[in-house]
Design an enzyme around this catalytic site. Structure first.
Site, short mmCIF file in Angstrom:
data_model
loop_
_atom_site.label_atom_id
_atom_site.label_comp_id
_atom_site.label_asym_id
_atom_site.label_seq_id
_atom_site.Cartn_x
_atom_site.Cartn_y
_atom_site.Cartn_z
N PRO A 90 0.82 -1.22 0.00
CA PRO A 90 0.00 0.00 0.00
C PRO A 90 0.85 1.27 0.00
O PRO A 90 0.35 2.35 -0.31
CB PRO A 90 -0.81 -0.11 1.30
CG PRO A 90 -0.78 -1.56 1.67
CD PRO A 90 0.52 -2.08 1.15
N GLU A 117 3.01 -8.25 8.65
CA GLU A 117 3.06 -6.79 8.75
C GLU A 117 4.00 -6.18 7.72
O GLU A 117 4.34 -5.01 7.79
CB GLU A 117 3.49 -6.36 10.16
CG GLU A 117 2.66 -6.97 11.29
CD GLU A 117 1.17 -6.77 11.09
OE1 GLU A 117 0.74 -5.64 10.80
OE2 GLU A 117 0.42 -7.77 11.21
N ARG A 154 -2.45 -8.37 -20.70
CA ARG A 154 -3.37 -8.10 -21.81
C ARG A 154 -2.86 -7.02 -22.74
O ARG A 154 -3.43 -6.81 -23.82
CB ARG A 154 -4.78 -7.78 -21.29
CG ARG A 154 -4.88 -6.55 -20.44
CD ARG A 154 -6.25 -6.42 -19.81
NE ARG A 154 -7.30 -6.12 -20.78
CZ ARG A 154 -7.43 -4.96 -21.43
NH1 ARG A 154 -6.56 -4.00 -21.25
NH2 ARG A 154 -8.43 -4.79 -22.28
N ASP A 169 -9.51 0.34 -25.86
CA ASP A 169 -10.08 0.51 -24.53
C ASP A 169 -10.34 1.97 -24.23
O ASP A 169 -9.61 2.84 -24.64
CB ASP A 169 -9.13 -0.03 -23.45
CG ASP A 169 -9.01 -1.52 -23.52
OD1 ASP A 169 -9.74 -2.13 -24.31
OD2 ASP A 169 -8.17 -2.07 -22.79
#
Ligand code: 4GX
Length: 259
Positions: A90, A117, A154, A169
């Site tokens: 994160p 952690e 992809r 896209d």
């Protein structure tokens, strides 16, 4: 082989089935991508194959030890010096389509998946780039690594069908997709928009671009701010902003009372 992924993880089984179904499965069979897992536990040297330990200074939970991670990365790198190492966390750079495109130009990615952690801070010295797939907390980096592998794969030429290019896209021009319909033409009184049945290709193209702009304006104005619109698209945006028919754009309030 166009692209190789090596995944360093304590749970290699998580990668067996999800990445071998459907489109990615075909790409693996065709040899366009290769996905290999490396079990970090195999790089321990002690009898009990310990991969984690309590944090210095005290505190909750366990921290992944640096030596097995260092030895696993060194092993992969010794076989391929062009490897680019990524830690999913994160705390990393937010993952988006631009980053996926940049990574798709590399021949070899090594993905480190942390548990507990996180990893001992000194393991970061073996990492080229830290990436986050979003502002939420997973139980480990494995699902994040799979998201990255899927989005990058992809973009490799040949992975999507030949009639299906990633460049079409909506995110290629940073707008949300226009609404799609298929049979039946009437579903419980809800009809497919007439323009799509008209066979008028320029009218259809105009309608789709207008709907994409409406939807992006309503749902993701942040994307619209970044988008490089053509003059024609700017005109459409002006029209929409001047209040010509801004309905719900397919947006329903999740808190809305269910009828
Ligand atoms: N985007 N996780 C990493 C271990 C961890 C814990 C604390 C650093 C500090 C995630 C994400 C993610 C869960 C992977 C915690 N590392 N990874 N893991 N969001 O939530 O990439």
């Amino acid at each position: 082989m166009r692209m190789k992924f090596d995944v360093l993880t304590l749970f290699p089984n998580m990668f067996s089935s999800p990445l071998r179904e459907s489109i990615l499965g075909k790409a693996v069979e065709k040899g366009l991508i290769q996905i290999q897992t490396v079990n970090i536990r195999n790089f321990t040297l002690d009898k009990h194959q310990v991969v984690d330990d309590a944090p210095y200074g005290g505190g909750q939970g366990m921290v992944m030890k640096v030596e097995p991670i260092a030895r696993a990365i060194e092993s992969v790198k010794s076989q391929n010096r062009s490897a680019w190492t990524i830690y999913l966390t994160p705390q990393g750079k937010p993952f988006d389509q631009d980053l996926a495109k940049r990574l798709s130009t590399r021949p070899h990615l090594v993905l480190l998946c942390g548990r507990y952690e996180g990893v001992d801070e000194r393991a970061r010295e073996f990492i080229d780039e830290e990436i986050s797939i979003g502002d939420y907390v997973l139980t480990g980096g494995e699902l994040a690594a799979m998201v990255l592998i899927d989005a990058v794969s992809r973009l490799i030429p040949g992975v999507l069908g030949s009639d299906r290019s990633a460049e079409e896209d909506s995110f290629f021009n940073s707008l949300l997709e226009y609404p799609q319909y298929t049979r039946p033409v009437d579903f419980r009184g809800r009809r497919v928009p007439e323009v799509l049945l008209s066979g008028n290709h320029s009218a259809i193209s105009l309608w789709r671009r207008r709907e994409a702009i409406k939807r992006t304006l309503l749902r993701r104005p942040d994307l619209l701010a970044k988008a490089s619109l053509t003059d024609e698209e700017k005109g459409l945006l002006e029209e929409v902003l001047q209040g010509k028919s801004i309905d719900g754009c397919g947006l329903r309030n999740a808190d809305e009372e269910q009828k």
